[in-house]
Design a protein around this motif. Sequence first.
Motif, PDB file in Angstrom:
ATOM      1  N   GLY A 182      33.748  48.565  27.666  1.00  0.00           N
ATOM      2  CA  GLY A 182      31.937  48.113  27.548  1.00  0.00           C
ATOM      3  C   GLY A 182      32.538  47.581  29.235  1.00  0.00           C
ATOM      4  O   GLY A 182      31.193  46.651  29.580  1.00  0.00           O
ATOM      5  N   GLY A 183      33.409  47.540  29.562  1.00  0.00           N
ATOM      6  CA  GLY A 183      33.956  47.482  31.260  1.00  0.00           C
ATOM      7  C   GLY A 183      33.044  47.633  32.616  1.00  0.00           C
ATOM      8  O   GLY A 183      33.847  49.241  32.050  1.00  0.00           O
ATOM      9  N   ARG A 184      32.015  47.110  32.772  1.00  0.00           N
ATOM     10  CA  ARG A 184      32.537  47.911  34.678  1.00  0.00           C
ATOM     11  C   ARG A 184      33.191  47.765  35.457  1.00  0.00           C
ATOM     12  O   ARG A 184      33.949  46.645  35.728  1.00  0.00           O
ATOM     13  N   PRO A 185      34.287  48.576  36.280  1.00  0.00           N
ATOM     14  CA  PRO A 185      35.125  48.323  36.699  1.00  0.00           C
ATOM     15  C   PRO A 185      35.065  48.040  38.208  1.00  0.00           C
ATOM     16  O   PRO A 185      33.794  48.244  38.278  1.00  0.00           O
ATOM     17  N   ILE A 186      35.411  47.373  38.327  1.00  0.00           N
ATOM     18  CA  ILE A 186      35.288  46.528  39.830  1.00  0.00           C
ATOM     19  C   ILE A 186      36.295  46.604  40.718  1.00  0.00           C
ATOM     20  O   ILE A 186      36.504  47.607  41.787  1.00  0.00           O
ATOM     21  N   VAL A 192      40.956  41.167  26.778  1.00  0.00           N
ATOM     22  CA  VAL A 192      39.765  41.036  27.526  1.00  0.00           C
ATOM     23  C   VAL A 192      40.241  39.594  27.504  1.00  0.00           C
ATOM     24  O   VAL A 192      40.594  38.859  26.624  1.00  0.00           O
ATOM     25  N   ILE A 193      39.662  38.782  28.936  1.00  0.00           N
ATOM     26  CA  ILE A 193      39.702  37.551  29.064  1.00  0.00           C
ATOM     27  C   ILE A 193      38.267  36.545  29.321  1.00  0.00           C
ATOM     28  O   ILE A 193      37.922  36.926  30.709  1.00  0.00           O
ATOM     29  N   PRO A 194      38.662  35.789  28.764  1.00  0.00           N
ATOM     30  CA  PRO A 194      37.063  35.347  28.767  1.00  0.00           C
ATOM     31  C   PRO A 194      37.465  34.138  29.791  1.00  0.00           C
ATOM     32  O   PRO A 194      38.266  33.223  30.403  1.00  0.00           O
ATOM     33  N   PHE A 195      36.666  34.262  30.775  1.00  0.00           N
ATOM     34  CA  PHE A 195      36.413  33.706  32.225  1.00  0.00           C
ATOM     35  C   PHE A 195      35.123  33.247  33.186  1.00  0.00           C
ATOM     36  O   PHE A 195      34.649  34.611  33.152  1.00  0.00           O
ATOM     37  N   GLY A 199      43.907  47.908  35.727  1.00  0.00           N
ATOM     38  CA  GLY A 199      41.849  47.442  36.276  1.00  0.00           C
ATOM     39  C   GLY A 199      41.208  46.489  36.098  1.00  0.00           C
ATOM     40  O   GLY A 199      41.783  45.773  34.524  1.00  0.00           O
ATOM     41  N   ILE A 200      40.690  46.149  36.536  1.00  0.00           N
ATOM     42  CA  ILE A 200      39.281  44.793  35.809  1.00  0.00           C
ATOM     43  C   ILE A 200      38.485  45.055  35.897  1.00  0.00           C
ATOM     44  O   ILE A 200      37.901  46.129  37.100  1.00  0.00           O
ATOM     45  N   GLY A 201      37.706  45.070  34.641  1.00  0.00           N
ATOM     46  CA  GLY A 201      36.281  45.063  34.898  1.00  0.00           C
ATOM     47  C   GLY A 201      35.306  43.992  33.865  1.00  0.00           C
ATOM     48  O   GLY A 201      35.506  43.016  34.200  1.00  0.00           O
ATOM     49  N   ILE A 202      33.681  43.881  34.101  1.00  0.00           N
ATOM     50  CA  ILE A 202      33.927  42.832  34.046  1.00  0.00           C
ATOM     51  C   ILE A 202      32.288  43.777  32.713  1.00  0.00           C
ATOM     52  O   ILE A 202      31.473  44.921  32.734  1.00  0.00           O
ATOM     53  N   ALA A 203      32.705  43.122  31.143  1.00  0.00           N
ATOM     54  CA  ALA A 203      31.679  43.722  30.330  1.00  0.00           C
ATOM     55  C   ALA A 203      30.956  42.192  30.161  1.00  0.00           C
ATOM     56  O   ALA A 203      31.549  41.499  28.943  1.00  0.00           O
ATOM     57  N   LYS A 204      29.611  42.814  29.870  1.00  0.00           N
ATOM     58  CA  LYS A 204      28.623  42.474  29.405  1.00  0.00           C
ATOM     59  C   LYS A 204      28.794  42.330  28.167  1.00  0.00           C
ATOM     60  O   LYS A 204      28.240  40.961  27.165  1.00  0.00           O
ATOM     61  N   ARG A 205      28.692  43.293  26.912  1.00  0.00           N
ATOM     62  CA  ARG A 205      29.467  43.214  25.683  1.00  0.00           C
ATOM     63  C   ARG A 205      30.716  44.294  25.382  1.00  0.00           C
ATOM     64  O   ARG A 205      30.520  45.089  26.068  1.00  0.00           O
ATOM     65  N   ILE A 206      31.305  43.260  24.680  1.00  0.00           N
ATOM     66  CA  ILE A 206      32.595  44.044  24.634  1.00  0.00           C
ATOM     67  C   ILE A 206      32.353  45.032  23.434  1.00  0.00           C
ATOM     68  O   ILE A 206      31.242  44.761  22.330  1.00  0.00           O
ATOM     69  N   VAL A 207      33.307  46.036  23.761  1.00  0.00           N
ATOM     70  CA  VAL A 207      32.994  47.116  22.469  1.00  0.00           C
ATOM     71  C   VAL A 207      34.051  47.257  22.093  1.00  0.00           C
ATOM     72  O   VAL A 207      35.204  47.772  23.080  1.00  0.00           O
ATOM     73  N   ASN A 229      33.339  37.872  30.394  1.00  0.00           N
ATOM     74  CA  ASN A 229      34.232  38.555  29.650  1.00  0.00           C
ATOM     75  C   ASN A 229      34.731  39.865  30.647  1.00  0.00           C
ATOM     76  O   ASN A 229      34.547  40.431  31.375  1.00  0.00           O
ATOM     77  N   LEU A 230      36.108  38.658  31.379  1.00  0.00           N
ATOM     78  CA  LEU A 230      37.133  40.479  32.310  1.00  0.00           C
ATOM     79  C   LEU A 230      37.943  40.845  31.096  1.00  0.00           C
ATOM     80  O   LEU A 230      38.354  40.753  30.322  1.00  0.00           O
ATOM     81  N   VAL A 231      37.570  42.114  31.904  1.00  0.00           N
ATOM     82  CA  VAL A 231      38.881  43.230  30.181  1.00  0.00           C
ATOM     83  C   VAL A 231      39.608  43.906  31.779  1.00  0.00           C
ATOM     84  O   VAL A 231      38.962  43.795  32.708  1.00  0.00           O
ATOM     85  N   PHE A 232      40.863  44.004  31.459  1.00  0.00           N
ATOM     86  CA  PHE A 232      42.261  43.943  32.613  1.00  0.00           C
ATOM     87  C   PHE A 232      42.771  44.765  31.206  1.00  0.00           C
ATOM     88  O   PHE A 232      43.455  44.932  30.169  1.00  0.00           O
ATOM     89  N   THR A 233      43.549  46.360  32.027  1.00  0.00           N
ATOM     90  CA  THR A 233      43.774  47.316  30.998  1.00  0.00           C
ATOM     91  C   THR A 233      44.395  47.671  32.876  1.00  0.00           C
ATOM     92  O   THR A 233      45.360  47.906  33.595  1.00  0.00           O
ATOM     93  N   THR A 234      46.134  48.672  31.570  1.00  0.00           N
ATOM     94  CA  THR A 234      46.445  49.430  32.403  1.00  0.00           C
ATOM     95  C   THR A 234      47.814  50.821  32.168  1.00  0.00           C
ATOM     96  O   THR A 234      47.313  50.854  31.194  1.00  0.00           O
ATOM     97  N   ASP A 235      47.900  51.706  33.245  1.00  0.00           N
ATOM     98  CA  ASP A 235      48.285  52.773  32.568  1.00  0.00           C
ATOM     99  C   ASP A 235      49.427  53.364  33.910  1.00  0.00           C
ATOM    100  O   ASP A 235      48.924  53.334  34.753  1.00  0.00           O
ATOM    101  N   SER A 236      50.436  54.302  33.081  1.00  0.00           N
ATOM    102  CA  SER A 236      51.800  55.013  34.080  1.00  0.00           C
ATOM    103  C   SER A 236      51.187  56.405  34.135  1.00  0.00           C
ATOM    104  O   SER A 236      50.797  56.979  32.721  1.00  0.00           O
ATOM    105  N   HIS A 237      51.145  56.963  34.965  1.00  0.00           N
ATOM    106  CA  HIS A 237      51.102  58.262  35.129  1.00  0.00           C
ATOM    107  C   HIS A 237      52.249  58.815  35.269  1.00  0.00           C
ATOM    108  O   HIS A 237      52.295  58.121  36.434  1.00  0.00           O
ATOM    109  N   VAL A 238      52.370  59.996  35.025  1.00  0.00           N
ATOM    110  CA  VAL A 238      54.162  60.808  35.328  1.00  0.00           C
ATOM    111  C   VAL A 238      53.197  62.027  35.199  1.00  0.00           C
ATOM    112  O   VAL A 238      54.293  63.234  34.684  1.00  0.00           O
TER     113      VAL A 238
END
Lengths: 331, 331
Positions: A85-89, A42-45, A146-154, A49-58
């Motif tokens: 809690g993020g809505r993906p953007i 989570v990055i306050p901006f 991915g970047i998402g926006i969260a009103k409420r972080i879970v 709240n920006l949510v940021f995550t990554t996954d590699s797939h094999v």
Amino acid sequence: MKVNMMHGAGGEVMGELLQTLTKFTHNNAGGIGLEALDDGAVIPFAGENLVFTTDSHVVRPIFFPGGDIGRISVCGTVNDLAMMGGRPIALSCGMIIEEGFETANLERIVASMDEALGEAGASIVTGDTKVVERGALDGIAINTAGIGIAKRIVRDNGLVPGDVIIVSGTLGDHGLAIMAHREGFDLGEQIHSDVAPLSKMMEKVMEAGTIHAMKDPTRGGFASAINEMAKKAGVCVRIREDQVPIRKSVKSAAAMLGIDPLEVANEGKVVMGVPAMDADAILAALRSHKYGKDATVIGTVTTGAHVIMETAIGGERFIEPPMGDPVPRVC
Amino acid sequence: MKVNMMHGAGGEVMGELLQTLTKFTHNNAGGIGLEALDDGAVIPFAGENLVFTTDSHVVRPIFFPGGDIGRISVCGTVNDLAMMGGRPIALSCGMIIEEGFETANLERIVASMDEALGEAGASIVTGDTKVVERGALDGIAINTAGIGIAKRIVRDNGLVPGDVIIVSGTLGDHGLAIMAHREGFDLGEQIHSDVAPLSKMMEKVMEAGTIHAMKDPTRGGFASAINEMAKKAGVCVRIREDQVPIRKSVKSAAAMLGIDPLEVANEGKVVMGVPAMDADAILAALRSHKYGKDATVIGTVTTGAHVIMETAIGGERFIEPPMGDPVPRVC
């Protein structure tokens, strides 16, 4: 020491590798960072709240009953955002492709990703492609961030005694679909991966009530996710075996393969802890969505430690975190 | 059709593959998206511009003179953000590791990434690791995605006639360092990769004056970057050969290998077009930073098309976009 397959299996052994990978001293941008080992950062901006995550797939095979590497690449990241809690953007897409890979397969993968993006309400806005020589990779690997926006972080660490544990549907489908298909089981094609983007469903669910903690039970399955949630919160979770939804075909395949369906990956499910008073509203919201129609209460949170399974015949046993995932290259 | 090495080389042939990879209909989050094929995407958010980009890294060898796969993984993404005018904030890191990979090497890579992050003023906030069986990948592949914030967006398509073309330093160092090292040249170890994070330097430079267009000349080198900039803006660029900074050792190695140093990757350089009146101030800002000390004017922008090299003896020739990168797996 050398890296081994167990290091990537999402279980206890992976912790050894994570000790190396979390040695970054530059690991946080002012919110929730790498050190939390949650589903995303989570990055306050600008007051949000920006949510940021990554996954590699094999995952292998790249096309499997119920999905493909493209769908899983989008859903994996969309769901990690949703679990915070993020809505993906916006998503990024980094592909590594082996020389000789059929472009027809690439087109099929891109179309599948695009369909999943439509369902999730997100876009792939930036990408990168590397081609490596024959033999340097078997086929294709896809990373999405991915970047998402969260009103409420879970978070995944918020369980409190008194909470009710809910799962959004049947467990073990993805891992057993992959495994049965690989083994060429006759019933293999009856078991479909549950791979799905949960973001739209979770938007509704989060409006329906409070969620104290949630996680998508991917690598290591439900057993890994629920143990991590219990451990991080310092609570005991009690699960009622007769309430845990598992398809008959999944149970049969799991028995034949000697695999615990609670230890294999799901790619379209959520496990959550909610206050008892909100459970009905949250269940109703889950069940109103196609990806949550089999949602059900499977347990409760108490003081103490460990995850305990109350068996149908009145016994008790621990649900242990798996050492590793019995199904390699499951996502 | 099958994917071949030229498809990943950053040159003209890559366009074929990009036609497949840009078939996403969900490709923009309201700003600059995948369709622009710029160094990154822009997402308008809360009155600010978020910049988002990704790069996968498969460079071989993983440790080379002047850098390693870790440093390049951080710098590649930091620089893509910087090329859009973005100050890097947070990076993700997705690693795919082959079973049997030495954890000591992993620790060295992580330490190198961490050092580059410190220089860039950014953090790795979220990560993912997959382990694949022996033979499914040769060693390690690292994807990073990055989020930055841009007060002023800079595109790669903004050249206008009258602009001055500036490069921030010598060209060809990275590609030739990789190639000479692979070939075991005696002079190999004298040529060092220029891999470096340019974000701090670019922050200063953007305060010094207006930049109409910029790009980091990575895969396909300067020849690819300048042609793309000229083509996107619909202008002619004239380069003075005697002004183009190339190290003697790089020239020698390039001659021996039959490689054009303008066609190989740089990993710590920027090519920009600026109004003539701002050139001195921008040069001064570049030269005040260690990564820009050799910055110099190498050409001008006029009406017309193509990139033309004015040779030292008074002749003229086209600088063509390379078909592919002569150095495979350069980043």
